[in-house]
Scaffold this motif. Structure first.
Motif, PDB file in Angstrom:
ATOM      1  N   MET A 105      11.805 -83.776 -49.160  1.00  0.00           N
ATOM      2  CA  MET A 105      11.671 -84.649 -47.999  1.00  0.00           C
ATOM      3  C   MET A 105      11.206 -86.030 -48.435  1.00  0.00           C
ATOM      4  N   LYS A 106      11.853 -87.033 -47.905  1.00  0.00           N
ATOM      5  CA  LYS A 106      11.599 -88.389 -48.372  1.00  0.00           C
ATOM      6  C   LYS A 106      10.577 -89.153 -47.525  1.00  0.00           C
ATOM      7  N   LEU A 107      10.249 -88.622 -46.368  1.00  0.00           N
ATOM      8  CA  LEU A 107       9.322 -89.330 -45.477  1.00  0.00           C
ATOM      9  C   LEU A 107       7.927 -89.399 -46.071  1.00  0.00           C
ATOM     10  N   GLY A 108       7.244 -90.509 -45.874  1.00  0.00           N
ATOM     11  CA  GLY A 108       5.846 -90.602 -46.286  1.00  0.00           C
ATOM     12  C   GLY A 108       4.954 -89.909 -45.277  1.00  0.00           C
ATOM     13  N   GLU A 109       3.713 -89.695 -45.686  1.00  0.00           N
ATOM     14  CA  GLU A 109       2.790 -88.957 -44.820  1.00  0.00           C
ATOM     15  C   GLU A 109       2.615 -89.611 -43.464  1.00  0.00           C
ATOM     16  N   PHE A 110       2.550 -90.937 -43.451  1.00  0.00           N
ATOM     17  CA  PHE A 110       2.266 -91.622 -42.197  1.00  0.00           C
ATOM     18  C   PHE A 110       3.470 -91.617 -41.260  1.00  0.00           C
ATOM     19  N   GLU A 111       4.668 -91.613 -41.858  1.00  0.00           N
ATOM     20  CA  GLU A 111       5.853 -91.438 -41.022  1.00  0.00           C
ATOM     21  C   GLU A 111       5.882 -90.035 -40.428  1.00  0.00           C
ATOM     22  N   LEU A 112       5.430 -89.058 -41.197  1.00  0.00           N
ATOM     23  CA  LEU A 112       5.370 -87.689 -40.681  1.00  0.00           C
ATOM     24  C   LEU A 112       4.416 -87.587 -39.502  1.00  0.00           C
ATOM     25  N   ILE A 113       3.243 -88.190 -39.660  1.00  0.00           N
ATOM     26  CA  ILE A 113       2.262 -88.136 -38.579  1.00  0.00           C
ATOM     27  C   ILE A 113       2.833 -88.829 -37.347  1.00  0.00           C
ATOM     28  N   SER A 114       3.538 -89.913 -37.577  1.00  0.00           N
ATOM     29  CA  SER A 114       4.141 -90.630 -36.469  1.00  0.00           C
ATOM     30  C   SER A 114       5.209 -89.774 -35.785  1.00  0.00           C
ATOM     31  N   LEU A 115       6.007 -89.074 -36.589  1.00  0.00           N
ATOM     32  CA  LEU A 115       7.016 -88.166 -36.033  1.00  0.00           C
ATOM     33  C   LEU A 115       6.338 -87.077 -35.212  1.00  0.00           C
ATOM     34  N   LEU A 116       5.256 -86.556 -35.757  1.00  0.00           N
ATOM     35  CA  LEU A 116       4.500 -85.515 -35.059  1.00  0.00           C
ATOM     36  C   LEU A 116       3.989 -86.025 -33.717  1.00  0.00           C
ATOM     37  N   SER A 117       3.375 -87.202 -33.721  1.00  0.00           N
ATOM     38  CA  SER A 117       2.792 -87.727 -32.490  1.00  0.00           C
ATOM     39  C   SER A 117       3.855 -87.912 -31.411  1.00  0.00           C
ATOM     40  N   LYS A 118       5.051 -88.313 -31.824  1.00  0.00           N
ATOM     41  CA  LYS A 118       6.090 -88.587 -30.836  1.00  0.00           C
ATOM     42  C   LYS A 118       6.551 -87.331 -30.117  1.00  0.00           C
ATOM     43  N   GLU A 150       3.763 -73.251 -23.020  1.00  0.00           N
ATOM     44  CA  GLU A 150       3.668 -71.904 -22.452  1.00  0.00           C
ATOM     45  C   GLU A 150       2.217 -71.464 -22.301  1.00  0.00           C
ATOM     46  N   TYR A 151       1.412 -71.702 -23.322  1.00  0.00           N
ATOM     47  CA  TYR A 151       0.007 -71.257 -23.264  1.00  0.00           C
ATOM     48  C   TYR A 151      -0.913 -72.332 -22.679  1.00  0.00           C
ATOM     49  N   ASP A 152      -0.353 -73.476 -22.384  1.00  0.00           N
ATOM     50  CA  ASP A 152      -1.043 -74.537 -21.654  1.00  0.00           C
ATOM     51  C   ASP A 152      -2.272 -75.108 -22.364  1.00  0.00           C
ATOM     52  N   PHE A 153      -2.061 -75.596 -23.587  1.00  0.00           N
ATOM     53  CA  PHE A 153      -3.135 -76.341 -24.252  1.00  0.00           C
ATOM     54  C   PHE A 153      -2.522 -77.390 -25.162  1.00  0.00           C
ATOM     55  N   SER A 154      -3.380 -78.152 -25.837  1.00  0.00           N
ATOM     56  CA  SER A 154      -2.909 -79.338 -26.552  1.00  0.00           C
ATOM     57  C   SER A 154      -3.173 -79.292 -28.052  1.00  0.00           C
ATOM     58  N   LEU A 155      -2.260 -79.897 -28.773  1.00  0.00           N
ATOM     59  CA  LEU A 155      -2.468 -80.184 -30.194  1.00  0.00           C
ATOM     60  C   LEU A 155      -3.011 -81.603 -30.254  1.00  0.00           C
ATOM     61  N   ILE A 156      -4.185 -81.791 -30.866  1.00  0.00           N
ATOM     62  CA  ILE A 156      -4.780 -83.122 -30.813  1.00  0.00           C
ATOM     63  C   ILE A 156      -4.968 -83.752 -32.187  1.00  0.00           C
ATOM     64  N   GLY A 157      -4.503 -83.087 -33.233  1.00  0.00           N
ATOM     65  CA  GLY A 157      -4.641 -83.697 -34.550  1.00  0.00           C
ATOM     66  C   GLY A 157      -4.201 -82.748 -35.634  1.00  0.00           C
ATOM     67  N   ARG A 202      -3.847 -82.147 -21.762  1.00  0.00           N
ATOM     68  CA  ARG A 202      -5.141 -81.986 -21.104  1.00  0.00           C
ATOM     69  C   ARG A 202      -5.779 -83.326 -20.750  1.00  0.00           C
ATOM     70  N   ASN A 203      -6.519 -83.324 -19.682  1.00  0.00           N
ATOM     71  CA  ASN A 203      -7.191 -84.537 -19.235  1.00  0.00           C
ATOM     72  C   ASN A 203      -8.348 -84.918 -20.138  1.00  0.00           C
ATOM     73  N   GLY A 204      -8.996 -83.942 -20.745  1.00  0.00           N
ATOM     74  CA  GLY A 204     -10.228 -84.199 -21.498  1.00  0.00           C
ATOM     75  C   GLY A 204     -10.034 -84.969 -22.788  1.00  0.00           C
ATOM     76  N   ILE A 205      -8.781 -85.213 -23.217  1.00  0.00           N
ATOM     77  CA  ILE A 205      -8.567 -85.857 -24.515  1.00  0.00           C
ATOM     78  C   ILE A 205      -8.897 -87.341 -24.446  1.00  0.00           C
ATOM     79  N   LYS A 206      -9.848 -87.768 -25.271  1.00  0.00           N
ATOM     80  CA  LYS A 206     -10.237 -89.181 -25.308  1.00  0.00           C
ATOM     81  C   LYS A 206      -9.492 -89.915 -26.417  1.00  0.00           C
ATOM     82  N   VAL A 207      -9.365 -89.279 -27.561  1.00  0.00           N
ATOM     83  CA  VAL A 207      -8.634 -89.854 -28.693  1.00  0.00           C
ATOM     84  C   VAL A 207      -7.758 -88.759 -29.274  1.00  0.00           C
ATOM     85  N   GLY A 208      -6.442 -88.984 -29.304  1.00  0.00           N
ATOM     86  CA  GLY A 208      -5.547 -87.993 -29.898  1.00  0.00           C
ATOM     87  C   GLY A 208      -5.281 -88.347 -31.345  1.00  0.00           C
ATOM     88  N   ILE A 209      -4.070 -88.121 -31.806  1.00  0.00           N
ATOM     89  CA  ILE A 209      -3.711 -88.418 -33.191  1.00  0.00           C
ATOM     90  C   ILE A 209      -3.778 -89.928 -33.444  1.00  0.00           C
TER      91      ILE A 209
END
Lengths: 317, 317
Positions: free
Chosen positions: B1-14, A119-126, B20-27
């Motif tokens: 919650m039984k998930l480990g931190e890295f599984e959580l981050i993976s869930l988040l990334s998915k 809706e607000y048109d921006f990104s979550l990057i980490g 945005r176009n400007g993102i060079k490196v995301g999660i």
């Protein structure tokens, strides 16, 4: 700890060392502002804490609780950027996740975050995901101002008018229903759980040339005081102009005005502006509710209003 | 919650929508990287939570506990920026403050934050201060890379050597003393409570042309795995080269190597680099401890090492 939130921020500011030349606005406005390669950058963060900003048992009171929580986390930081006239670019989220939380609840939260990002048109990057005995969420947001200028609390001028978007006090009425454990008016509850950041209005107000703005986070009167104090002016409100929703009138009866003045968490935008911009700003949805003059304090129909608001630090939910 | 931190981050990334176009490196690396007006920006955040990353009663075990906590909060995010080869610019701190906390303790914390800001030469420009039943701290950091390039976990190449700064495993040995409630070796305890971000080494490694780096946050082997997996390479370590302090040898005896391999929170920098850069990097303080080749996995003296580390989410303090 007995200190209120604002005393804490004041303590923090005193011990801080702001060393870099690029800092345009440090602590004390809705976002920090800095210059980077000729662009104005905005930085802000906002946290929501279980037991302070929300209660765990609300998930049984409202079906989309975690979805709303995700949306609210995003909206309240976007509101800070909006009140500077900026636009959000990139964000990080820290989640402190307790044992009781279910994976489905976390997914629902992410869906809420995502819908607000779209809706607000921006990104979550980490971000950072950590275990925590108590559930908390913290979003930090980098924004920018395309006009290379921002609106500040300190820019109100004698002769200005005071404008505000939307209606005031709904959020507090929604919160009270959740605290009582009974949702009677879902509109009011959603105004608390799922506030809308006035991003479009903030950006357009800046374009129109508005210099002074803040958002209603702690309460209308309280946030007017942040303008009055940092601009060194007096603000007069006209009670018949304060915008109140029909739902709030039904909920609070004669008390509606008190909710509107002190409720907090409305995330509407307050601006001050010279008379000649009135029509353009009213077309944008700002209602004119008062005037700025020389002096100090905030007044309603010539009656002095106390500086009080909704301080989580002193009050809790 | 039984998930480990890295599984959580993976869930988040998915579920995330990086629009945005400007993102060079995301999660998935030590910081997010984006382009803004021709400059590379880095964004990262790190939280410290009472009961997970530290215990309240440690304030009686070490006189400068809150000062160190403030320093550590800054150093761990700076370490992320350092491992990209960047430099910190601006930061925000969110504090979740419990009733039990004394104003003097908060002041001490700020002094620690300030001393680290001075050391790493950047500014705190805002934040959020909220009440919280459980003490937590969260710092978000905006950095930049002067070279318009960053070091990534995914850039290790077969034929590279593996280098690391400082000594490994001290931090875990310090943590164990705090958990036992008895500080025997203050050097080790300070390595845990007051780690040093390898900012200078990161910036210089980038200048020398190093492409691949990460920091030791979760444990040496675990963090080597993040390089091996994202670069799709095999890493071989030579046990006789793993840097271990005299203090750790005294503390852990024959177990010292296990601390060094799996301990975590050392905040030393790992890099991989071609042979011809070895001398320059060793002069900078990097010790050569292994090699990169085609394949997968992390090995010590040709023996396969399991991917395990120090996951707060599964383990707690």
């Amino acid at each position: 700890m007995k200190l209120g939130e604002f005393e804490l921020i004041s303590l923090l500011s005193k011990t801080l060392k702001n060393k870099r030349n690029g800092i345009k606005v440090g602590i004390g406005d809705d976002t920090a502002v800095f210059e980077l390669n000729g662009t104005l950058g905005l930085l802000t963060c906002d946290a929501l804490v279980e037991g302070v900003h929300f209660l765990r048992n609300w998930k049984s009171l409202t079906p989309d609780f975690f979805y709303y929580l995700g949306r609210k986390l995003v909206s309240i930081s976007v509101s800070d950027v909006a009140s500077m006239g900026g636009a959000p670019l990139y964000s990080l989220i820290t989640l402190g996740i307790p044992d009781w939380m279910e994976v489905e609840e976390l997914k629902e939260l992410y869906e809420g975050v995502n819908s607000a990002l779209e809706e607000y048109d921006f990104s979550l990057i980490g971000g950072d995901t950590v275990k925590s005995p108590n559930f908390f969420l913290d979003l930090s947001l980098l924004g920018t101002s395309n006009k290379n200028r921002v609106m500040l609390r300190s820019k109100a001028k004698p002769g200005d008018l005071v404008g505000v978007t939307g209606t005031l006090g709904d959020s507090r009425a929604g919160l009270e229903q959740l605290l009582r454990g009974k949702v009677e008016d879902t509109y009011l509850v959603e105004r608390f759980l799922n506030p809308e950041a006035r991003l479009k209005e903030g950006v357009k107000a800046l374009e129109i040339g508005v210099l002074c703005s803040t958002d209603v986070s702690d309460g209308f009167v309280f946030n007017l005081y942040t303008i009055a104090e940092s601009s060194k002016v007096r603000i007069d409100l006209n009670s018949s102009e304060i915008p109140v929703s029909e739902n709030l009138e039904k909920f609070a009866g004669d008390g509606a005005l008190q909710y509107a003045l002190y409720g907090g968490e409305d995330y509407e935008l307050i601006i001050t502006f010279p008379e000649e911009k009135k029509e353009k700003l009213e077309n944008l949805g700002f209602k004119t509710v008062g005037t700025v003059s020389e002096g100090e304090g905030v007044f309603l129909d010539d009656k002095f209003l106390e500086k009080k608001g909704y301080d989580h630090f002193k009050g809790g939910v």
